[in-house]
Motif scaffolding. Structure first.
Motif, PDB file in Angstrom:
ATOM      1  N   LEU A 118      21.916 -13.598  41.166  1.00  0.00           N
ATOM      2  CA  LEU A 118      20.662 -13.350  41.871  1.00  0.00           C
ATOM      3  C   LEU A 118      20.688 -13.870  43.310  1.00  0.00           C
ATOM      4  CD1 LEU A 118      18.124 -14.232  39.018  1.00  0.00           C
ATOM      5  CD2 LEU A 118      18.603 -11.955  39.936  1.00  0.00           C
ATOM      6  N   PHE A 119      21.498 -14.920  43.563  1.00  0.00           N
ATOM      7  CA  PHE A 119      21.570 -15.524  44.899  1.00  0.00           C
ATOM      8  C   PHE A 119      22.971 -15.354  45.499  1.00  0.00           C
ATOM      9  CE2 PHE A 119      17.866 -17.537  43.101  1.00  0.00           C
ATOM     10  CZ  PHE A 119      17.032 -17.804  44.175  1.00  0.00           C
ATOM     11  N   GLN A 120      23.603 -14.181  45.244  1.00  0.00           N
ATOM     12  CA  GLN A 120      24.974 -14.002  45.710  1.00  0.00           C
ATOM     13  C   GLN A 120      25.079 -14.017  47.239  1.00  0.00           C
ATOM     14  OE1 GLN A 120      26.480  -9.977  44.770  1.00  0.00           O
ATOM     15  NE2 GLN A 120      24.416  -9.500  44.028  1.00  0.00           N
ATOM     16  N   ARG A 121      24.000 -13.699  47.951  1.00  0.00           N
ATOM     17  CA  ARG A 121      24.026 -13.768  49.413  1.00  0.00           C
ATOM     18  C   ARG A 121      23.798 -15.195  49.916  1.00  0.00           C
ATOM     19  NH1 ARG A 121      19.928  -9.512  51.831  1.00  0.00           N
ATOM     20  NH2 ARG A 121      20.643 -10.572  53.744  1.00  0.00           N
ATOM     21  N   TRP A 122      23.329 -16.076  49.057  1.00  0.00           N
ATOM     22  CA  TRP A 122      23.072 -17.459  49.444  1.00  0.00           C
ATOM     23  C   TRP A 122      23.636 -18.403  48.374  1.00  0.00           C
ATOM     24  CZ3 TRP A 122      19.392 -13.566  49.522  1.00  0.00           C
ATOM     25  CH2 TRP A 122      19.003 -13.128  50.802  1.00  0.00           C
ATOM     26  N   PRO A 123      24.940 -18.401  48.169  1.00  0.00           N
ATOM     27  CA  PRO A 123      25.539 -19.222  47.103  1.00  0.00           C
ATOM     28  C   PRO A 123      25.273 -20.710  47.277  1.00  0.00           C
ATOM     29  CG  PRO A 123      27.220 -18.411  48.622  1.00  0.00           C
ATOM     30  CD  PRO A 123      25.966 -17.674  48.951  1.00  0.00           C
ATOM     31  N   GLU A 124      25.133 -21.160  48.527  1.00  0.00           N
ATOM     32  CA  GLU A 124      24.881 -22.585  48.745  1.00  0.00           C
ATOM     33  C   GLU A 124      23.534 -23.013  48.154  1.00  0.00           C
ATOM     34  OE1 GLU A 124      23.162 -20.226  52.099  1.00  0.00           O
ATOM     35  OE2 GLU A 124      25.095 -20.256  51.026  1.00  0.00           O
ATOM     36  N   ALA A 125      22.603 -22.064  48.005  1.00  0.00           N
ATOM     37  CA  ALA A 125      21.309 -22.392  47.414  1.00  0.00           C
ATOM     38  C   ALA A 125      21.453 -22.778  45.944  1.00  0.00           C
ATOM     39  CB  ALA A 125      20.346 -21.212  47.548  1.00  0.00           C
ATOM     40  N   VAL A 126      22.427 -22.170  45.269  1.00  0.00           N
ATOM     41  CA  VAL A 126      22.699 -22.507  43.868  1.00  0.00           C
ATOM     42  C   VAL A 126      23.464 -23.823  43.796  1.00  0.00           C
ATOM     43  CG1 VAL A 126      23.795 -21.758  41.729  1.00  0.00           C
ATOM     44  CG2 VAL A 126      22.676 -20.079  43.206  1.00  0.00           C
ATOM     45  N   THR A 127      24.432 -24.008  44.685  1.00  0.00           N
ATOM     46  CA  THR A 127      25.233 -25.233  44.687  1.00  0.00           C
ATOM     47  C   THR A 127      24.354 -26.465  44.882  1.00  0.00           C
ATOM     48  OG1 THR A 127      27.100 -24.012  45.630  1.00  0.00           O
ATOM     49  CG2 THR A 127      27.163 -26.410  45.801  1.00  0.00           C
ATOM     50  N   ARG A 128      23.321 -26.311  45.694  1.00  0.00           N
ATOM     51  CA  ARG A 128      22.448 -27.466  45.972  1.00  0.00           C
ATOM     52  C   ARG A 128      21.702 -27.953  44.733  1.00  0.00           C
ATOM     53  NH1 ARG A 128      21.180 -24.370  50.880  1.00  0.00           N
ATOM     54  NH2 ARG A 128      22.450 -25.276  52.570  1.00  0.00           N
ATOM     55  N   THR A 129      21.522 -27.095  43.744  1.00  0.00           N
ATOM     56  CA  THR A 129      20.822 -27.545  42.534  1.00  0.00           C
ATOM     57  C   THR A 129      21.595 -28.658  41.841  1.00  0.00           C
ATOM     58  OG1 THR A 129      21.867 -25.840  41.152  1.00  0.00           O
ATOM     59  CG2 THR A 129      19.772 -25.272  42.207  1.00  0.00           C
ATOM     60  N   THR A 130      22.934 -28.555  41.818  1.00  0.00           N
ATOM     61  CA  THR A 130      23.729 -29.618  41.191  1.00  0.00           C
ATOM     62  C   THR A 130      23.751 -30.865  42.065  1.00  0.00           C
ATOM     63  OG1 THR A 130      25.751 -28.699  42.174  1.00  0.00           O
ATOM     64  CG2 THR A 130      25.164 -27.950  39.971  1.00  0.00           C
ATOM     65  N   GLU A 131      23.722 -30.680  43.378  1.00  0.00           N
ATOM     66  CA  GLU A 131      23.667 -31.839  44.272  1.00  0.00           C
ATOM     67  C   GLU A 131      22.384 -32.627  44.033  1.00  0.00           C
ATOM     68  OE1 GLU A 131      23.925 -30.278  48.185  1.00  0.00           O
ATOM     69  OE2 GLU A 131      26.001 -29.578  47.993  1.00  0.00           O
ATOM     70  N   ILE A 132      21.270 -31.911  43.907  1.00  0.00           N
ATOM     71  CA  ILE A 132      19.981 -32.571  43.665  1.00  0.00           C
ATOM     72  C   ILE A 132      20.001 -33.279  42.319  1.00  0.00           C
ATOM     73  CG2 ILE A 132      17.523 -32.165  43.249  1.00  0.00           C
ATOM     74  CD1 ILE A 132      17.716 -29.855  45.288  1.00  0.00           C
TER      75      ILE A 132
END
Length: 500
Positions: free
Chosen positions: A157-171
């Motif tokens: 769903l967020f393939q154009r903004w992969p960093e948005a998904v990565t940040r969930t694990t950072e949080i």
């Protein structure tokens, strides 16, 4: 979304929710952005943008204000709910995220765990709006996308903004708090000075046992008391039992019907303390069902109070422990003053027994304060200073209207910035200075019962007497009434004794 990162910030979040609940009608919570920022230390904020159906022109300004107050701990939520126009909306949010300094993070506005629960969500929504599902219309969600989704689906769903998904694990890694860190803390002032809580509990239990069994405490009961006391001592729950005992004692002293129930009926100690009415000699119950060292948590003592007078019990608890101070560690708080006003403090601040801390800077002061998060205390003081209306002249002799603006707990008069050293802080706790309600007395100080009849031999004066003032702060009338009626009531009582 507010995510506490540690135990202290979880406590701040709990205090914030309590603040919002107490200022609102039952079932509601009223909080503003300034309230949240005042309790934001240690929190991570994921700011949810307004929906496309309810745009807000000032949202970017609010977002930047949050980022400025919480640098490195603020994020902007993005959602792809398959409702049409999601890609354009996400692109706009990504641009706002770059401009504001709040990184975009993938969320999903989850309302249920699996798609097949959408029908239940629709039903609850219709009930909330007093509609049938068929007539709920746009109050219902357009699809069943608001459910928990696996990582690969969110990545798609967020393939154009992969960093948005990565940040969930950072949080998630930054949120170190676990509910396992929470422990129960109970008032520890029920025991007399110099007596431990455990010894006082054992004393009260022994007294209660002798009242329950005037012919002598059965050996079986005495052995059970010893067994329960050893376990209570091992797990450190004496203060818990003393607190419940005090509340029940108050209710019964006021003629308020109450009854302990549930697994507390398994406890001989509860029976001897008067919390329950189940005689352990009549039944064979297992105390370990009520409390055990293995569980490591306080027992569940349920006490029912008659509904028409339950509020009296609640008010007793508030009066004894205080509403604000009750929420503080150790049931005390700190009053802070600077050099501008210390000369105005009353004489009781200058007695030898006060708990006082002094420093030449606010940073040094807050580090000395017991049971205080120093960083959050400093932020709170700065936030308070920023809200003081300094354009209104300060006048300590009248209600000067010098107030605070946009403060969670407002100050309506005598608001002064705390900024001129040296600084001093005093530890304070709760007490009753006067009452608007209380015992009704005659002009000779004799107490009247609920039928307005004098109670023979009973006289009263001071703070426990009511009916002297209404809907206003009494000022010196409390002291005056105490002095006048103290003399009258004393003389009347002395006359009764001398005539006997």
């Amino acid at each position: 979304l507010c995510l506490p990162t540690n135990r202290i910030s979880y406590g701040k979040l709990s205090q914030l929710i309590t603040l919002g609940r107490r200022r609102a009608p039952k079932g509601e919570c009223h909080l503003g952005l300034s309230d949240f920022l005042a309790y934001s230390n240690g929190q991570i904020a994921i700011v949810i943008p307004p929906s496309k159906n309810h745009p807000a022109k000032n949202f970017p300004d609010h977002l930047r204000r949050i980022v400025a107050a919480m640098p490195g701990r603020s994020y902007l939520a993005g959602q792809n709910l398959m409702e049409g126009g999601d890609q354009r909306r996400l692109a706009a949010l990504a641009a706002l995220a770059r401009d504001s300094g709040a990184p975009l993070v993938a969320t999903n506005d989850v309302h249920y765990h699996t798609p097949d629960r959408r029908d239940a969500q629709d039903a609850f929504t219709a009930i909330r709006h007093h509609r049938t599902v068929a007539r709920a219309g746009y109050r219902l969600f357009a699809n069943a996308e608001r459910h928990l989704k696996p990582a690969d689906e969110m990545a798609r769903l967020f393939q154009r903004w992969p960093e948005a998904v990565t940040r969930t694990t950072e949080i998630a890694r930054r949120c170190r708090f676990s509910l396992d860190e929470l422990v129960y803390e109970y008032p520890d002032d029920e025991a007399p000075e110099g007596v431990s809580s455990q010894d006082h509990l054992e004393h009260l239990t022994q007294e209660g046992a002798e009242e329950r069994y005037p012919g002598g405490v059965p050996a079986k009961i005495a052995a059970q008391i010893d067994h329960e006391m050893a376990l209570i001592d091992e797990v450190g729950f004496a203060n818990y039992f003393l607190t419940v005992h005090d509340i029940v004692r108050f209710a019964r002293s006021q003629g308020i019907l109450c009854q302990g129930r549930g697994s507390a009926a398994n406890s001989t100690v509860c029976y001897c303390l008067g919390i329950t009415s189940v005689d352990p000699t009549k039944i064979d119950l297992l105390f370990e069902r009520f409390i055990s060292a293995e569980r490591g948590e306080p027992p569940d003592i349920d006490v029912d109070f008659e509904h028409e007078r339950r509020e009296e019990v609640i008010q007793y608890i508030y009066a004894k422990y205080g509403r604000e101070i009750l929420s503080q560690p150790g049931q005390f708080a700190w009053q802070i003053f600077d050099a501008k006003v210390t000369h105005l403090l009353r004489d009781e601040y200058r007695i030898k027994k006060v708990t006082k801390v002094s420093a030449n800077s606010l940073g040094e002061l807050v580090e000395k304060l017991e049971d205080v998060d120093a960083l959050n205390a400093l932020e709170t003081i700065h936030a308070y200073n920023a809200c003081v209306d300094t354009e209104v002249p300060f006048n300590p002799n009248v209600k000067d209207g010098r107030s605070t603006k946009e403060l969670g707990i407002p100050k309506s008069n005598w608001a002064n910035t705390i900024d001129q050293p040296p600084f001093v802080a005093y530890a304070v706790t709760c007490g009753i200075t006067f009452t608007f309600g209380g015992l009704r007395i005659q002009t000779n100080g004799q107490v009247l019962d609920v039928d307005m009849r004098p109670i023979p031999g009973l006289y009263a004066a001071g703070e426990l007497v009511g009916g002297l003032f209404f809907n206003n702060y009494p000022g010196g009338t409390g002291l005056t009434a105490g002095a006048v009626f103290g003399r009258i009531a004393g003389a009347s009582a002395g006359e009764v004794v001398s005539n006997q």
